[in-house]
Each structure stands twice: as C-alpha cells, then as structure tokens.
Design a protein around this motif. Structure first.
Motif, PDB file in Angstrom:
ATOM      1  N   ARG A  46       0.823  -1.198   0.000  1.00 41.97           N
ATOM      2  CA  ARG A  46       0.000   0.000   0.000  1.00 41.97           C
ATOM      3  C   ARG A  46       0.866   1.262   0.000  1.00 41.97           C
ATOM      4  O   ARG A  46       0.560   2.250  -0.674  1.00 41.97           O
ATOM      5  N   THR A  47       1.961   1.251   0.735  1.00 38.38           N
ATOM      6  CA  THR A  47       2.848   2.425   0.783  1.00 38.38           C
ATOM      7  C   THR A  47       3.407   2.759  -0.593  1.00 38.38           C
ATOM      8  O   THR A  47       3.394   3.918  -1.035  1.00 38.38           O
ATOM      9  N   VAL A  48       3.913   1.725  -1.284  1.00 39.00           N
ATOM     10  CA  VAL A  48       4.501   1.968  -2.616  1.00 39.00           C
ATOM     11  C   VAL A  48       3.433   2.442  -3.600  1.00 39.00           C
ATOM     12  O   VAL A  48       3.655   3.358  -4.401  1.00 39.00           O
ATOM     13  N   ALA A  49       2.245   1.836  -3.550  1.00 39.74           N
ATOM     14  CA  ALA A  49       1.174   2.225  -4.484  1.00 39.74           C
ATOM     15  C   ALA A  49       0.742   3.667  -4.247  1.00 39.74           C
ATOM     16  O   ALA A  49       0.576   4.458  -5.190  1.00 39.74           O
ATOM     17  N   VAL A  50       0.520   4.039  -2.986  1.00 39.95           N
ATOM     18  CA  VAL A  50       0.103   5.414  -2.685  1.00 39.95           C
ATOM     19  C   VAL A  50       1.202   6.404  -3.046  1.00 39.95           C
ATOM     20  O   VAL A  50       0.928   7.502  -3.568  1.00 39.95           O
ATOM     21  N   THR A  51       2.463   6.048  -2.790  1.00 36.00           N
ATOM     22  CA  THR A  51       3.575   6.944  -3.152  1.00 36.00           C
ATOM     23  C   THR A  51       3.610   7.180  -4.660  1.00 36.00           C
ATOM     24  O   THR A  51       3.801   8.319  -5.129  1.00 36.00           O
ATOM     25  N   ALA A  52       3.428   6.118  -5.436  1.00 32.29           N
ATOM     26  CA  ALA A  52       3.444   6.253  -6.906  1.00 32.29           C
ATOM     27  C   ALA A  52       2.289   7.113  -7.395  1.00 32.29           C
ATOM     28  O   ALA A  52       2.454   7.976  -8.274  1.00 32.29           O
ATOM     29  N   ILE A  53       1.094   6.900  -6.826  1.00 34.93           N
ATOM     30  CA  ILE A  53      -0.068   7.698  -7.248  1.00 34.93           C
ATOM     31  C   ILE A  53       0.129   9.158  -6.872  1.00 34.93           C
ATOM     32  O   ILE A  53      -0.159  10.081  -7.643  1.00 34.93           O
ATOM     33  N   GLY A  54       0.645   9.429  -5.677  1.00 37.99           N
ATOM     34  CA  GLY A  54       0.898  10.809  -5.265  1.00 37.99           C
ATOM     35  C   GLY A  54       1.929  11.492  -6.143  1.00 37.99           C
ATOM     36  O   GLY A  54       1.787  12.675  -6.489  1.00 37.99           O
ATOM     37  N   PHE A  55       2.967  10.726  -6.537  1.00 42.17           N
ATOM     38  CA  PHE A  55       3.986  11.318  -7.413  1.00 42.17           C
ATOM     39  C   PHE A  55       3.409  11.666  -8.781  1.00 42.17           C
ATOM     40  O   PHE A  55       3.784  12.660  -9.399  1.00 42.17           O
ATOM     41  N   LEU A  56       2.471  10.831  -9.249  1.00 44.30           N
ATOM     42  CA  LEU A  56       1.793  11.130 -10.526  1.00 44.30           C
ATOM     43  C   LEU A  56       1.003  12.436 -10.434  1.00 44.30           C
ATOM     44  O   LEU A  56       0.932  13.200 -11.396  1.00 44.30           O
ATOM     45  N   LEU A  57       0.400  12.667  -9.269  1.00 39.03           N
ATOM     46  CA  LEU A  57      -0.415  13.877  -9.112  1.00 39.03           C
ATOM     47  C   LEU A  57       0.448  15.136  -9.073  1.00 39.03           C
ATOM     48  O   LEU A  57       0.087  16.170  -9.637  1.00 39.03           O
ATOM     49  N   PHE A  58       1.597  15.051  -8.405  1.00 39.08           N
ATOM     50  CA  PHE A  58       2.438  16.239  -8.236  1.00 39.08           C
ATOM     51  C   PHE A  58       3.419  16.449  -9.403  1.00 39.08           C
ATOM     52  O   PHE A  58       3.850  17.561  -9.654  1.00 39.08           O
ATOM     53  N   PHE A  59       3.785  15.392 -10.107  1.00 39.85           N
ATOM     54  CA  PHE A  59       4.762  15.501 -11.217  1.00 39.85           C
ATOM     55  C   PHE A  59       4.211  14.831 -12.475  1.00 39.85           C
ATOM     56  O   PHE A  59       4.583  13.711 -12.801  1.00 39.85           O
ATOM     57  N   PRO A  60       3.278  15.526 -13.186  1.00 38.31           N
ATOM     58  CA  PRO A  60       2.746  14.935 -14.435  1.00 38.31           C
ATOM     59  C   PRO A  60       3.785  14.896 -15.552  1.00 38.31           C
ATOM     60  O   PRO A  60       3.622  14.164 -16.513  1.00 38.31           O
ATOM     61  N   LEU A  61       4.851  15.737 -15.478  1.00 43.76           N
ATOM     62  CA  LEU A  61       5.864  15.793 -16.534  1.00 43.76           C
ATOM     63  C   LEU A  61       7.217  15.418 -15.964  1.00 43.76           C
ATOM     64  O   LEU A  61       7.540  15.725 -14.809  1.00 43.76           O
ATOM     65  N   ILE A  62       8.008  14.797 -16.795  1.00 42.28           N
ATOM     66  CA  ILE A  62       9.385  14.492 -16.431  1.00 42.28           C
ATOM     67  C   ILE A  62      10.283  14.906 -17.580  1.00 42.28           C
ATOM     68  O   ILE A  62       9.955  14.693 -18.756  1.00 42.28           O
ATOM     69  N   ARG A  63      11.365  15.562 -17.283  1.00 44.53           N
ATOM     70  CA  ARG A  63      12.267  16.079 -18.321  1.00 44.53           C
ATOM     71  C   ARG A  63      13.414  15.094 -18.529  1.00 44.53           C
ATOM     72  O   ARG A  63      14.003  14.600 -17.566  1.00 44.53           O
ATOM     73  N   SER A  64      13.721  14.860 -19.834  1.00 42.31           N
ATOM     74  CA  SER A  64      14.836  13.974 -20.171  1.00 42.31           C
ATOM     75  C   SER A  64      15.767  14.678 -21.139  1.00 42.31           C
ATOM     76  O   SER A  64      15.329  15.506 -21.951  1.00 42.31           O
ATOM     77  N   VAL A  65      17.038  14.381 -21.103  1.00 41.56           N
ATOM     78  CA  VAL A  65      18.056  14.982 -21.963  1.00 41.56           C
ATOM     79  C   VAL A  65      18.831  13.873 -22.644  1.00 41.56           C
ATOM     80  O   VAL A  65      19.284  12.920 -21.982  1.00 41.56           O
ATOM     81  N   SER A  66      18.956  14.011 -23.993  1.00 40.17           N
ATOM     82  CA  SER A  66      19.767  13.051 -24.755  1.00 40.17           C
ATOM     83  C   SER A  66      20.713  13.821 -25.659  1.00 40.17           C
ATOM     84  O   SER A  66      20.467  14.983 -25.997  1.00 40.17           O
ATOM     85  N   TYR A  67      21.773  13.190 -26.095  1.00 40.70           N
ATOM     86  CA  TYR A  67      22.779  13.820 -26.945  1.00 40.70           C
ATOM     87  C   TYR A  67      22.880  13.058 -28.257  1.00 40.70           C
ATOM     88  O   TYR A  67      23.090  11.840 -28.267  1.00 40.70           O
ATOM     89  N   ILE A  68      22.697  13.808 -29.378  1.00 44.94           N
ATOM     90  CA  ILE A  68      22.680  13.202 -30.709  1.00 44.94           C
ATOM     91  C   ILE A  68      23.924  13.655 -31.467  1.00 44.94           C
ATOM     92  O   ILE A  68      24.096  14.852 -31.727  1.00 44.94           O
TER      93      ILE A  68
END
Length: 694
Positions: A46-68
């Motif tokens: 339950r702790t892991v599931a609630v933590t994941a759902i809460g993180f989805l609510l507070f951080f809908p976007l994640i930034r990634s950087v790649s080098y081409i």
C-alpha cells in the motif's frame, strides 16, 4: 538521461512516501489477527502504491536529456555547364577527372556525410559530367545550400568549376552565409585562345512599320590581330546588311551601329553573324539572334465638315504632330467619295450643319466601325444632331453663349499634367449652344463648362460608348483661339492644346479588344531553357469568363512537326505549361467550342538558342581562388584533387558535433508505472481476501 531529480522533486517524493506510510499504518496498524510478516507485506504494497499515485499527481511531466551526434557534412558541387566540357587545358583527361572525384567522394564518405550535386542553369542531386547546361549559376547553387543546410554541421563545400558564371551574379556574396570553408577545383583553361564573338546586342524591341531603327553590335576578338571579319545582318534569313570589320589589336572590342528599316508587320527575326576566323576556338559565339515586333500604329483620321474653319486647321496641325496619325480633311460634297472603312476615327466638325446636312455620309458612317468625335458649334443643326445619335440631346433654339473650360478632377482615362491643366483653364471661351446637354447614359467627362464665373456641371468634352464604338463630344467651337493664345505666350508648339487634342484622338482611336477567346504567351521570345507558358481566356455572350469547355492547342515548329496539348483550368481561365522546347520558330492554334460556336485563336513565338556559355572561353581561376581564400579553404588543380582528402581530415574545424535534445514527457505515458500500481493494488487485494479481510 533524466535531469528531473531536484531538491524539490526529492522532497515531494519524500512527502508522498510519508503519506503512503501513514495510510498503510491506518489500515494495518490495528489488524493484529494477521500475521506480522503479512501485515508488513500489505503495508509495504500500500505504501509503494500510494507513493506512486501521489507522485503522478504532483509531477505529471518528467524532463529527459539526450545527446545526438552529427557527423560533418561534406558537399561536392560539380559544374555541369557547356563551357566546362568545351574548353580544357592540354593533357586534361575528362575520364580520369571523373574517376578521381568519384574516388574522393567515396573516401570522404568513410568518415563524413557526403552530399553530391551538379549545377548549371539548375541544381540537381548527384554527379553529372555530360556538360549540357546552357548557363552556369554558382550563386544559385550556394543559395540553395544556404537554404537546405541552415543550422546543419556543414564541414566543407567543394566546388569544381571553371569560374565562368554567367547567371545569378557573383557567388562571393552568398558565401558569408554558408559558414564553411570552400575548396575549389579549377577546371578549364586560363590561356587565351583565338576567338571571335558577338559579345552584346542593343536594339529596340518594338518599332513602327516603315520606321528606321538601329541595332548596336559589340564585336570582340582575342589573339586575332591583323585579321578581318565580315559582319552580316539577316532579316528572317535574308541578308540585308554587311560590312567589313578589321581587327587591329590582340584584345579587340568595337561597337558597330547598324541602321535597319522595319518593312514587315509582326514579330521579325534578325540574325547577326561574324564570318569565322581560321583555327578559331569556337564558332558558336559568332552568331546571335534578336527579335523586333513591328506594329502599324498609324491611324487614319478624317475631319469631316461643311466648309472651311480655323478650328479645322488647328485640329489638323495638332493631330499631325503624332507621326502615327495620318489626317485628311473632307468638306461638303467631298464626303460622298470617302471610304469610311479606311479610317479609325472620324471627326464630325459641326456636322450635321445648317449649311450641309451630309445625310448620305452620315448613313455610311453608321454602318462603319470607325470611332466618331462630334464637335458642336454655332453652325450645327441641333435637330439633325439629335436624330443621328441618341447619346446627347441639345434641344431648344440655336442660341449660343461663351463657355470656359474646367478640367474634371475625377477624370482618369489619360493623364493631363498640372501645367496643361493650368493652360486649359486659362484658355479663351468656346462658343457653345446655350442649352444644357442632356446625356443619355454613362459619360467620361474630361472638361466641364464654366459660364462666366460660375462652375457648372455641363459637360464640354466627354466620351461615351455606342454599341462597342467609342464616341467623343466637344460642345463648343473656337479651338483656334486656344492654339493662338499659347503661341502668343511664347509656346511655339502650343504644348497644352496639342497635348489635349493628341491624347483625345489617341484615346478614341484605340480599339477595345472584344474577342471572346484569347490565347497569349507572356512574351514573344523565350530562351531555350525556359518553360513556355500559354494563357487562355474564354468569354460568354455577357463577357463573363468561363472555363467549362476544353481548350486544345496545336503547336508547330519550323519543320512542320505538330504537338497537341490540352489546357488546364484555373479559377476562371486556362493555362498550359508546354515545358522547354528546342530553339526555333513556333506557331500555335488553339480551339474551343462554347455552345454551338467554335472559337479559334492563333499566335507565334520564337525560342532563342542560348550562347552565353560560348561567350567566354578563358577560365576565371582568380574568382575560384578568391572564393577559397575568403572562406578559409584552398584551390586545387584537377591533377591534385585527391590531396583534398588529407587537408579536410587535417582541418580541426571539421569535426563531429553533439546536439543536446531536451524533452518533457507525461508520467502517465509510462505504461510500466501504470502496470506497477495496478500490480501492487492487485497483490494487496489478493492477500487481504485470502486472509479474510474485506
């Protein structure tokens, strides 16, 4: 890689974890009947599931950087113009050169991204060593590279050419935008050769029938001191002029003026030829063609009157100043022998007259197509005037008054400059019928009447249309005073009077084009590498353009070969792109059917053989060297072109670049996160059910 793990995100993740632990403790803190290990397992799920759902609510976007990484681009442009193939230095092997530059491209492609082009009058992908290009446009090639490789990692540009660029201007102005070193391969021969050429032609493109005109021919010769050539001019294949031109210097230039006379109507082809010299480098630049359109703008103008009047002489003098008008005066009984069809404009000076009504002449005039200019004065028979035409009515007694002139500020059919306007409004008054002219229809008014100091809306000089024919009206006589007043002021040519009469006659005599089917080209002469565009327009009986019927065209060349085309429809007209055609004389006939009526249109155009590539036979290696020095490159001779490979590899500025690519993604797009949450909740539900928990 991700760079989204900041202090803020870590604190938020910690907060979500605390929330998950608290919720798990509330659920499983009092379930003592469950085993200790099971309680810890369910709480952890339950702790892991609630933590994941809460993180989805507070951080809908994640930034990634790649080098081409992007390898340097090496561009090789091969000049495919005629001059490169025709002029070569001693010992040059075209086959070996083609083999070497292909080998260079292959070696470069092992380490770099190589792009191959051929350029002449157009730019094409890949190598082409046929040397059939009619022009050489290096500036267009460089401009294309600037457009296509903007913000790309262009390492170097290799241009193989003779430096003879005859279109598009100098490529030096385009190089600054390229931001890459330009290496040049110097083709062609810089040693001057014996050559004779027509270097330039200057002539009128439009002349009048039977008028003389001049053509200025620039003759150039190299390495031919002491020799002589014959300059000939041919009109449609027939020699009409010839003169000898002695060559008295090694670098010879002379402008020869040739006087010609236009004796035939239509588009005339003239050929300028120079007799060849012995062992000349190229004879193809000894000939040039030019085209002149000959038109017959002369119009015959008839001044018809009951008898002599000073106004008639003033009119004739003003009209005759324009060499394109021929004036004839016919008085009283002379009118019976006049052929109306010979004239484009008939000036009826106070006809019908109280002295001579000219009924027979008037009946002939109605049947003709000539434009008519009515001049009404004290001797006019107003009753008869009102009967022979229905556009203007001057009813009432034949009383007269003085009428000054005032220029209508809204008149735009032709221009009257401020000086002319000032003179007209200061002229002596005309003697005009005192009653107001009643105009039936739409009139274009040039002059209005001023009675004394009162400006009226009575028209004095105005134009109308009568069944497609232009008609003009001048209410008043006494024009001779206008001319005399200007001469008295020192204007020997009576500028304002002549200007007004000449422009009026020209306006009335110009025929409107009322054809219902027209086919035309954008110009009468084309270069052989140009696409031939023909336009067509079809009108119905209301002169509204329509394009439902098909329009077919048959094109014929000098040899009589015929080519059939079908026009494409545009919004309200037609257009045909016949493509590029070989040099020569072409005639065309277009046909269409609207309703039950067939329409036909014909025309002619010439396609000129291009000789620009034969005009210069000496390679311009200085320009190629400047291109290289200006950009930090180097010029190579064809025998050394493989050394280019080592120079490019040794250039530290030509290297692979890495481009950073940053992007944001929504966490909800990560399917594995959704699967993890669902899996955790499913496991928790399963173990709770198994152990009797609701």
């Amino acid at each position: 890689m991700s760079d989204s793990l900041t202090i803020y995100s870590l604190l938020t993740l910690f907060g979500c974890l605390v929330a998950g632990i608290l919720l798990a403790w509330l659920l499983y803190g009092s379930t003592l009947h469950l085993g200790r290990k099971l309680r810890y397992l369910l709480a952890a799920l339950r702790t892991v599931a609630v933590t994941a759902i809460g993180f989805l609510l507070f951080f809908p976007l994640i930034r990634s950087v790649s080098y081409i990484p992007e390898k340097p681009i090496i561009i090789i442009g091969q000049d495919n113009s005629l001059s490169v193939g025709n002029i070569a230095p001693a010992g040059f092997s075209k086959a070996k050169y083609a083999q070497d530059i292909k080998l260079l491209a292959d070696k470069l492609s092992e380490q770099y991204e190589v792009k191959l082009y051929s350029f002449a009058d157009s730019v094409k992908n890949g190598f082409d060593f046929s040397n059939k290009g009619k022009l050489s446009n290096a500036a267009g090639f460089i401009s294309k590279l600037n457009d296509e490789y903007l913000n790309r990692n262009v390492g170097a540009v290799i241009v193989a050419s003779d430096g003879i660029f005859n279109r598009g201007g100098s490529p030096l102005y385009e190089l600054d935008k390229l931001k890459a070193p330009v290496y040049t391969i110097a083709l062609g021969d810089t040693i001057p050769k014996k050559d004779l050429q027509v270097a330039g032609l200057s002539h009128n493109s439009l002349v009048y029938l039977n008028n003389e005109f001049t053509a200025e021919v620039q003759v150039q010769a190299f390495e031919a001191r002491g020799e002589e050539t014959a300059l000939s001019v041919l009109e449609n294949g027939k020699k009409i002029h010839e003169e000898r031109v002695p060559i008295n210097s090694a670098a010879f230039v002379k402008n020869v003026t040739v006087k010609l006379k236009a004796t035939k109507l239509g588009l005339q082809k003239y050929t300028v030829q120079l007799s060849p010299l012995s062992r000349e480098a190229s004879e193809k630049n000894n000939t040039q063609h030019f085209f002149v359109e000959v038109i017959d703008a002369r119009q015959k103008v008839l001044i018809a009157a009951a008898g002599p009047h000073p106004d008639i002489a003033a009119l004739k003098q003003a009209i005759a100043l324009n060499k394109n008008f021929e004036v004839k005066i016919a008085l009283a009984e002379e009118l019976n022998g006049v052929n109306i069809a010979d004239y484009g404009l008939v000036v009826l000076y106070q006809l019908p007259s109280v002295m001579y009504d000219a009924t027979a002449f008037m009946n002939k005039l109605k049947l003709g197509n000539a434009a008519v200019w009515y001049m009404v004065g004290a001797q006019s028979n107003l009753a008869a005037f009102n009967q022979i035409q229905r556009q203007v009515n001057l009813s009432g007694l034949n009383t007269v008054q003085e009428s000054y002139s005032r220029v209508n500020s809204g008149f735009t059919a032709f221009d009257l400059d401020p000086v002319t306007v000032k003179h007209i409004e200061s002229f002596d008054p005309l003697i005009a019928p005192s009653n107001k002219p009643l105009v039936n229809g739409e009139a274009t008014v040039v002059l209005q009447q001023r009675i004394g100091k009162i400006n009226t809306d009575y028209p004095q000089l105005f134009f109308m249309a009568d069944n497609g024919k232009k008609t003009g009206f001048l209410i008043g006589e006494g024009l001779w005073r206008w001319r005399l007043s200007e001469v008295a002021e020192g204007q020997q040519d009576a500028m304002a009077f002549n200007n007004l009469i000449s422009k009026t006659v020209q306006y009335l005599s110009v025929k409107d084009d009322k054809r219902k089917f027209k086919v035309y080209t954008s110009k009468n002469t084309f270069d052989e590498n140009e696409s031939i565009i023909l336009n067509a327009v079809l009108y119905n009986d209301s002169y509204v353009p329509v394009n439902k019927p098909d329009v077919e065209l048959v094109l014929k060349n000098d040899q009589g070969a015929a080519y059939k085309f079908l026009f494409s429809r545009t919004e309200a007209a037609y257009q045909l792109d016949a493509g590029a055609l070989p040099p020569g004389n072409y005639t065309y006939t277009a046909t269409t059917v609207l309703g039950d009526k067939k329409h036909t249109a014909q025309g002619i155009f010439y396609i000129n053989a291009m000789v620009a590539e034969y005009q210069q036979t000496v390679a311009n290696h200085q320009l190629l060297s400047t291109m290289s020095v200006q950009t930090g490159g180097k010029m190579y001779m064809p025998a050394d072109l493989l050394k280019l490979l080592d120079d490019i590899k040794a250039n530290d500025q030509i290297r692979t670049l890495s481009y950073e690519d940053r992007k944001y993604e929504e966490l909800i797009n990560f399917k594995w996160l959704f699967a993890l949450i669902m899996g955790l909740l499913a496991l928790e539900w399963f173990f709770r059910k198994r152990n009797g928990e609701i």
